[in-house]
Enzyme design. Structure first.
Site, PDB file in Angstrom:
ATOM      1  N   LYS A 126       0.853  -1.189   0.000  1.00 22.59           N
ATOM      2  CA  LYS A 126       0.000   0.000   0.000  1.00 22.59           C
ATOM      3  C   LYS A 126       0.891   1.241   0.000  1.00 22.59           C
ATOM      4  CE  LYS A 126      -4.203  -1.896   1.008  1.00 22.59           C
ATOM      5  NZ  LYS A 126      -4.492  -2.238   2.406  1.00 22.59           N
ATOM      6  N   HIS A 129       1.412   7.092   2.741  1.00 22.70           N
ATOM      7  CA  HIS A 129       0.839   8.432   2.582  1.00 22.70           C
ATOM      8  C   HIS A 129       1.095   9.332   3.794  1.00 22.70           C
ATOM      9  CE1 HIS A 129      -2.485   7.367   5.219  1.00 22.70           C
ATOM     10  NE2 HIS A 129      -2.648   6.253   4.523  1.00 22.70           N
ATOM     11  N   HIS A 132       0.670   8.016   7.364  1.00 21.01           N
ATOM     12  CA  HIS A 132       1.720   7.160   7.930  1.00 21.01           C
ATOM     13  C   HIS A 132       2.876   7.984   8.472  1.00 21.01           C
ATOM     14  CE1 HIS A 132      -0.006   4.194   4.916  1.00 21.01           C
ATOM     15  NE2 HIS A 132      -0.190   3.607   6.079  1.00 21.01           N
TER      16      HIS A 132
END
Length: 577
Positions: A126, A129, A132
């Site tokens: 994933k 972004h 995070h």
RNA sequence: GUCCACGUAGCUCAGCAGGAUAGAGCGACCGCCUCCUAAGCGGUAGGCCGGAGGUUCGAAUCCCCUCGUGGACGCCA
């Protein structure tokens, strides 16, 4: 010498109160002209049966309160206000900083203790972004803060590398995967097929079944599935590591959920032994009524494990491996209940380390004028944010370099832009209490004025520049212990010294509350007070050569303090900008 | 519905083991580069600290109630 404590001792001598009580009562007056430390006399009113105002004015007359480092003691209302001798204070504080350099603020309070910090923990396959970034930056900063206080820190990246989504990924990759794209940009490719899988799944229910079967094979250790999973994991990690390297973030351990999954049977046995597992609606749970918490599900009704069981296994593993004194989870606030349950189960199971586990939560990263959805692909990748910030910084310093006719090379400009740009982003995450939500907008993220990292770095660079110029002119900063440091007794100089003196305490408070912003605030105050001084006094301009060297010592100390502080936040400094 | 956070200047936030006139930054307005980097500095304007009660010498801070926002509340993590 600790001036606060010294004041407390004076008060103790004169009033007879015990030192601890006095220390607790002593405060910093809200206004500068009220002095540097204050002792409120309310506490004495009852025992002495006098008005606090009277007590204060009587105490102010006592000659027991005089000392060479106290310039004045006066009563103001119910307060006994102490003014320290500015010169003595400056000499004391600056000498310490000049001796210790950037290790200023270091302490031994955590010596011999181990603290585990789990942070970052992105999901494999994933995109990484801006959300995070919160746990990553917080955890990184907390790691450095604890290390500063002498703790041994173990940094753990609890990767999201397990779960049914890997069955989906394996299935999707076999159907639509592009080898070349995977090698080139693994996460983008994995995201692409993941999104496609969900689209196709709506039309073809059979896909769901296949994905479930593939996950089962993965769990059972089937070679092909494990090989694909391993590849996805490694490629993703490679991408994450690029970001980590760029931000100076590192880990001691990348054990993800998959690793702990294998340890779950042990935990289940243990809970069974203690008779804690009960069946409820088909699932195996631990009841936590006595703690006023909902039951914690350990095994789902289909017998498979769940994240709570993984966290239990992980906690035990960590204790067995590291014998931690503190086990910190830097995970978003929405998971607060989950951790309460996990810690409660550990306690119920008689794990002695349960009380040493702590969830350090943080707010949401929200978006202004933007929708945030992974499925729609309109998230802001951290890398994009960093790039934007660096690009904007580059434009600024390039323009500055031109107006100042600096001799910075293109490579140097780029290196500076990288550091300052990254610092700017990092600072937006550590400038406020961590439980606050961050409302993301390009405007505020890329605003480099005021309370920002560029402000701090700018202050540092400007001060370094003065020190360089001074050296060229043959002036060096006064050394630690020099009596000339006593000359630093102007309002702005004194204010600045006070801010520097506050830094070590801020670091301790930051650790105690797991709040890096305690440090960022302290550093910002040092920078602001120094900028005031800079604007009010000429450092290199005066005729007084001795004062000049003393002021250079202040410059040196400010640089050390800012560098030490920004390091704890994960923000670099530069010599020029 | 239950539980948990949060509500302080136009905006973003400090301050909250009760204490002196509630502070910063941004934005607005007005100033300061022949002088050490103006990503800087100074000044002005801007507040019933969500609302109502209570505890006491004293409450932004503690307690109760209330309103508002967000989040969490069993088989996702």
């Amino acid at each position: 010498m600790d001036f606060r404590n010294a004041v407390a001792m004076k008060v103790q001598e004169t009033t007879g109160l015990d030192l601890e009580t006095v220390n607790r009562l002593i405060e910093i007056p809200p206004q500068e002209d009220m002095g540097d430390y204050a002792f409120p006399c309310f506490a004495l009113a009852k025992t002495m049966r006098k008005a606090p105002n009277m007590i204060a004015s009587e105490l102010a007359l006592s000659d027991k309160l005089s000392a060479d480092w106290i310039s004045k003691v006066e009563a103001k209302g119910p307060y006994l206000n102490f003014f320290v001798d500015r010169g003595a204070f400056a000499k004391e504080v600056l000498s310490e900083v000049l001796e210790k350099g950037t290790s200023f603020g270091q302490s031994e309070e955590g010596s011999g203790k181990t603290v585990i910090i789990e942070y970052s923990s992105p999901n494999i396959a994933k995109p990484f972004h801006v959300g995070h970034a919160f746990t990553t930056i917080l955890g990184h900063s907390l790691s450095r803060i604890y290390e500063k206080l002498g703790y041994k820190v173990v940094r753990m990246n609890h990767l999201g590398d397990y779960g049914t989504q890997f069955g989906k990924l394996i299935t999707a990759f076999r159907l639509w995967g592009d080898e070349e794209a995977l090698e080139k940009d693994a996460i983008a490719e994995l995201l692409r097929i993941y999104v496609k899988f969900h689209e196709e799944e709506k039309k073809d229910e059979n896909l769901t079944t296949v994905a479930r079967e593939n996950f089962k094979k993965l769990e059972d250790g089937c070679e092909e599935e494990v090989a694909l999973w391993t590849r996805f994991r490694e490629l993703s990690l490679k991408e994450f590591n690029k970001l980590y390297d760029r931000m100076g973030v590192s880990f001691d351990n990348y054990n993800g959920e998959s690793y702990y999954s294998n340890l779950i049977p042990g935990i289940i046995d243990l809970l069974r032994e203690k008779n804690l597992l009960v069946e409820s609606e088909g699932a195996q749970v631990v009841m936590l009524d006595e703690k006023k918490l909902p039951p914690c599900i350990i095994l789902k009704s289909d017998g498979t494990t769940i994240y709570a069981s993984r966290d239990l296994a992980a906690a035990k593993y960590r204790y067995d491996t590291y014998h931690f004194d503190k086990n910190i989870y830097v995970v978003g606030m929405p998971q607060a209940l989950h951790f309460q349950q996990v810690f409660a189960v550990l306690e119920k199971a008689g794990m002695p380390f349960a009380k040493n586990c702590e969830h350090v939560g943080f707010g949401l990263v929200k978006f202004q004028n933007m929708k945030f959805s992974t499925r729609e692909g309109n998230i802001v990748a951290l890398e994009d944010l960093l790039n934007e910030s660096v690009a904007k910084t580059y434009e600024l310093i390039k323009a500055n370099a031109e107006t100042r006719n600096s001799d910075l090379s293109e490579d140097e400009l780029k290196a500076i832009a990288e550091k300052v740009g990254l610092g700017a982003v990092i600072y937006t995450y550590v400038k406020a209490g961590r439980e606050r939500d961050i409302v993301f907008s390009w405007d505020t993220m890329l605003d480099f004025e005021g309370d920002t990292a560029p402000y701090l770095i700018y202050t540092y660079a400007r001060t370094r520049s003065i020190l360089r110029k001074a050296a060229e002119q043959g002036f060096l900063p006064e050394k630690a212990g020099s009596g000339l440091l006593n000359k630093l007794n102007g309002d702005e100089e004194f204010a600045c010294v006070k801010m520097i003196a506050d830094l070590p305490d801020a670091v301790k408070k930051a650790a105690a509350s797991n709040e890096p912003f305690m440090v960022s605030r302290a550093v910002a105050q040092i920078a602001r007070s120094f900028n005031r001084f800079y604007n009010n006094c000429s450092i290199l301009g005066g005729d007084d050569a001795e004062l000049k060297t003393a002021r250079l010592a202040l410059c040196e100390a400010v640089c050390d303090a800012i560098e030490a502080g920004t390091y704890l936040l994960g923000i670099p400094v530069v010599e020029q900008m």
